[in-house]
Design an enzyme around this catalytic site. Structure first.
Site, short mmCIF file in Angstrom:
data_model
loop_
_atom_site.label_atom_id
_atom_site.label_comp_id
_atom_site.label_asym_id
_atom_site.label_seq_id
_atom_site.Cartn_x
_atom_site.Cartn_y
_atom_site.Cartn_z
N SER B 138 -13.98 67.02 -26.55
CA SER B 138 -13.52 67.54 -27.82
C SER B 138 -14.32 68.78 -28.19
CB SER B 138 -13.70 66.51 -28.93
OG SER B 138 -13.47 67.09 -30.20
N TYR B 151 -19.29 61.26 -33.51
CA TYR B 151 -18.21 61.54 -32.56
C TYR B 151 -18.59 62.73 -31.69
CZ TYR B 151 -13.39 62.69 -31.06
OH TYR B 151 -12.25 62.96 -30.34
#
Lengths: 435, 245
Positions: B138, B151
Site C-alpha cells: 500500500s 496499517y
C-alpha cells in the site's frame, strides 16, 4: 457515509441519505436505522431511486453470475449486474436480452423494479415478462422466491414495484436467440402523425423493433413530422466484422447553463429531420449504436447544466391516441420547450403481471425538458391534465414531479400494492406521491 | 494459458483481478476464509470464461496451515504462473492505540501472515524457476502517518520484505511485484468520504494484470500516487510531525 447521490435527471438534488454497499447476496440486510431503498446504477431520472433522510442499499457490487445455460438461454445472476455485462457475455454465444431499455447501463434489479420496456414492446412485452424467477430479501430476514408460477402475488408486486417490496438479490432470465450482433434497420420519413400511425401498423407484424423520433419543435405544418425506424436482428452475416468498440466520448463537466435551449433545439430538430433525404433508408447496423446511441457519450445528462432536466414519458390509450398526442405536441411546441430526442412508440397488448407496471396498450411519448423551474413544472402539469383526461399514465421511473393525485389516478392498484411494501422500505418518490 | 493462485480472493481488488484473468481463459485457484463465498465466486468466474476454478479455505492468521494451502493449490494447478497475495484488513487506528493486543493482531494479519505466505510461495516458485509473485502492499507503507500508521507499518514490512525477495529471486527468473494502491473504493473503505483520488477496484485490477504481464517491480496504482508519495516521503520530519495526514 452520507453523500450526494443524484438520479440521472440530476433533479432533485438530495444529500441526506446514507449509502451502504451490498455485495453478498447471502447476507442479511444491514442493521441500520432509517428506511431503506435499493439503488442500482442510478439511471432512473427522478426520485424513484432516491431516499431523502434514509438509507440507499447500493447493489452494484452484488454482480455475480450464478448459472448460464448456453443451450436454453437461461441466465441466473445477482441483481446488481449491469445489462451491458450480460450482453458482453451472451452476444458472442448467440443470445440477446429479451427486452432492453434505451441504455444498457442499468442493473438487472433496476430493470425488474421498473419493469422496463424497449422498442419491441409490441411483440415481447416488458422486461418482467421474461423473468422466470427472482429472490426477494425482506427486512425481517425472510427470503421469498417468486415468479410467474410461484408466489405470483409477490412477483406481481415486485415487477415494477420500484424496489419497495424488498431487496431483489438474484433473478433468472430467459434470453432470446440471435444469429449475430447485427441489426437490419429501415428508416422512414413521415410528415405528420397519420404517417406515424400508418407506419406503426404496417410494420408491427414483421418488425420486432419499432420506434419513431419526432420533431417536437415543429409547429403548424411540420407538427408531428419525424423519422420512423423499424428493425429485426439480422441473419448471420459472415462478412460483417465485429466492430471495434469505439472510443467512448464524454461530457467532462457540467456547463454553467443548459446547452439545450429553444434556439439549439429548433436547429437540431430541423437538421435531424432533413439529414435523411430519401423517404426510406435500409441499413445493417451493429446492435450497440442501434439500441444505445446515447451510451456512447458518457455523462450526457450533464449537457442540461447545473439544474438538470426532467424526463416526461406518458402513455395514452389507443382509442383517441392520435388526437391526444397531437394535443400534447401542440402544447409543448407552443410553450417553446422540447427536447433533442422526443420518442414516440406504439405499445402492444401484452400486459405485464406487474401491479405498478407502466406500459399498457396505447401510444407512448417520451421527451426531456431542461429544468427551468416553475415554467417547466407548469408545462408538465398541463401535460398531466391531458394525459389524465385521456385515461393514460406517466412513467414513475422518469418522474420527479407528478402530483400525488395524478399518480393515484394513473395507478389505481397502488393501494393494493402498498400491502406488499416492506415496512422498512420507502423512497422519496413513494412518499411524494402517497403522503 | 495462465495458472493463477489468489489469496484473499474474496476481496474487491482480488475479485476484479480474477475476473480479468477469467476473461483470458485462465485456470484459477482461489484461497480465502469463507467457503460459500468462494463457491459463489468460482461459479461466476467459470461463466466469465475461466478454463477451470478450484478453491481452498484458509485463515491467513493460522500460519501452520499455509504450507498445506499452497500444496493443494500447486497440486491442482501443477505449474503456477502467477501468485497474487491480496488479503488484508483496514485496522481502526484509534483502537490500535488503545489496545496493544489489537495492534499486534492487525499487524499479524497485514504483515506477518503475508511474510509467511510469501516465503512459502517463493520456495515453490524458486523450484519451478518460473512465475510471478505479486503482493498487494500500500502507499500507506511509504511513510507512517498518524491516521493509519499501524496499517502503514505492516505494509512497510511487506514492501521491504518484497524488495529483498525480488533481488534474491531475480537470479532464478522469478519476478516479485510490489503493488501499492492508493485509495480504492471497496467494502473495506466503505465508511470514507470519497473524493477525486479514489479509484475503482477494476482500475486497480487492470494495473495489476498489466504489471504482471510486463514483469514490473514496484508499481503505484493509479500511477499518480508515485508522485504524491514522492512528495510525502520528502517532507522534512520537523515539518511532517506538525502537519495532519
Amino acid at each position: 457515509m452520507s453523500r450526494v447521490v443524484q438520479s440521472w435527471g440530476r433533479y432533485p438534488a438530495i444529500s441526506q441519505q446514507t449509502v451502504v454497499d451490498v455485495s453478498d447476496r447471502r447476507q442479511a440486510l444491514p442493521d441500520i436505522a432509517g428506511l431503506m431503498l435499493p439503488h442500482g446504477n442510478g439511471r432512473s431520472y427522478g426520485d424513484s431511486c432516491l431516499n431523502e433522510g434514509g438509507v440507499l442499499l447500493r447493489t452494484r457490487n452484488m454482480d455475480r453470475y450464478i448459472r448460464f445455460d448456453a443451450a436454453s438461454g437461461q441466465l441466473e445472476c445477482e441483481a446488481g449486474l449491469l445489462l451491458s455485462d450480460i450482453l458482453d457475455l451472451v452476444v458472442p454465444q448467440g443470445w440477446f436480452l429479451p427486452v432492453t431499455p434505451g441504455t444498457k447501463f442499468v442493473t438487472v434489479g433496476g430493470a425488474i423494479a421498473n419493469d422496463v420496456h424497449g422498442k419491441n414492446h409490441h411483440v415481447t412485452g416488458t422486461f418482467g415478462q421474461h423473468v422466470l424467477s427472482l429472490e426477494l430479501l425482506r427486512s425481517d430476514g425472510s427470503r421469498i422466491v417468486c415468479g410467474p408460477q410461484r408466489q405470483t402475488e409477490w412477483f406481481a408486486a415486485t415487477v415494477g414495484g420500484l424496489g419497495l417490496t424488498g431487496l431483489i438479490t438474484q433473478a433468472t432470465l430467459q434470453l432470446r436467440r440471435i444469429a449475430g450482433a447485427w441489426m437490419s434497420t429501415e428508416s422512414h420519413r413521415f410528415e405528420d402523425l397519420d404517417g406515424f400511425f400508418r407506419l406503426s401498423e404496417r410494420s408491427a407484424s414483421d418488425h420486432e423493433y419499432t420506434v419513431a423520433w419526432i420533431d417536437c419543435a415543429g409547429k403548424d405544418r411540420s407538427l408531428g413530422r419525424g423519422i420512423f425506424t423499424c428493425a429485426n436482428h439480422a441473419p448471420a452475416c459472415p462478412d460483417a466484422r465485429p466492430s471495434a468498440p469505439g472510443r467512448r466520448l464524454g461530457v467532462p463537466f457540467s456547463p454553467p447553463f443548459s446547452l439545450i435551449n429553444p434556439l439549439s433545439l429548433k436547429a437540431f430538430n430541423s437538421l435531424y429531420f432533413h439529414r435523411q433525404r430519401a423517404s426510406v433508408v435500409q441499413a445493417t447496423t451493429h446492435y450497440e449504436p442501434y439500441f444505445y446511441p446515447l451510451d456512447s457519450i458518457a455523462d450526457w445528462n450533464r449537457i442540461y447544466g447545473p439544474h438538470g432536466f426532467m424526463q416526461y414519458q406518458c402513455v395514452v390509450p389507443p382509442s383517441d391516441a392520435k388526437a391526444c398526442i397531437e394535443h400534447l405536441l401542440k402544447t409543448i411546441a407552443s410553450a417553446g420547450e422540447g427536447s433533442f430526442l422526443a420518442v414516440l412508440k406504439q405499445f402492444g397488448d401484452r400486459v405485464s403481471p406487474g401491479m405498478l407496471s407502466f406500459p399498457r396498450p396505447g401510444t407512448t411519448l417520451a421527451l426531456d425538458f431542461p429544468n427551468r423551474g416553475d415554467q417547466t413544472l407548469r408545462l408538465l402539469e398541463t401535460l398531466d391534465d391531458i394525459v389524465a383526461e385521456a385515461g393514460g399514465a406517466v412513467y414513475p421511473a422518469k418522474d420527479a414531479r407528478m402530483a400525488g393525485r395524478r399518480f393515484r389516478q394513473y395507478f389505481p392498484t397502488w393501494e393494493d400494492f402498498s400491502h406488499f411494501i416492506d415496512p422498512r422500505f420507502s423512497s422519496s418518490f413513494w412518499r411524494r406521491v402517497t403522503e | 494459458m495462465h495458472r493463477v493462485i489468489i489469496i484473499g480472493a474474496t476481496s474487491a481488488i482480488a475479485e476484479a483481478t480474477a475476473r480479468r484473468y477469467a476473461a483470458r481463459g485462465a485456470r484459477l485457484y482461489l484461497i480465502a476464509r469463507r467457503a460459500q463465498r468462494l463457491e459463489d465466486l468460482a461459479q461466476d468466474l467459470k461463466i466469465r470464461g475461466a478454463a477451470d476454478v478450484a478453491f481452498g479455505t484458509l485463515d491467513v492468521n493460522h500460519h501452520a496451515a499455509h504450507v498445506d494451502a499452497f500444496a493443494k493449490a500447486w497440486s491442482w494447478l501443477e505449474k503456477v504462473d502467477v501468485v497474487l497475495i491480496a488479503h488484508g484488513t483496514l485496522p481502526d487506528q484509534s483502537e490500535c492505540e488503545r489496545s496493544a493486543d489489537h495492534a499486534v493482531s492487525e499487524f499479524n494479519t497485514n504483515g506477518t501472515a503475508t511474510i509467511s505466505l510469501m516465503t512459502i510461495a517463493a520456495t515453490e516458485l524458486e523450484a519451478q524457476r518460473h512465475g510471478v509473485l505479486a503482493v498487494i502492499s500500500s502507499v500507506a507503507g511509504d511513510r507512517g502517518r498518524q491516521s493509519n500508521y499501524l496499517y502503514g507499518a505492516a505494509k512497510a514490512a511487506v514492501s521491504t520484505f518484497a524488495s529483498g525477495m525480488r533481488q534474491r529471486l531475480a537470479k532464478v527468473g522469478v519476478t516479485v511485484i510490489t503493488i501499492k494502491p492508493g485509495f480504492v473504493d471497496t467494502p473495506m473503505t466503505q465508511h470514507f468520504q470519497k473524493g477525486a483520488l479514489w479509484a475503482k477496484p477494476d482500475a486497480i485490477a487492470r494495473g495489476i494484470v498489466r504489471a504482471v504481464d510486463r514483469r514490473r517491480s514496484v508499481i503505484y496504482l493509479p500511477w499518480f500516487w508515485s508522485i504524491i508519495m514522492l512528495i510525502i516521503r520528502h517532507i522534512p520530519e520537523p515539518i511532517f510531525k506538525r502537519i495532519k495526514l
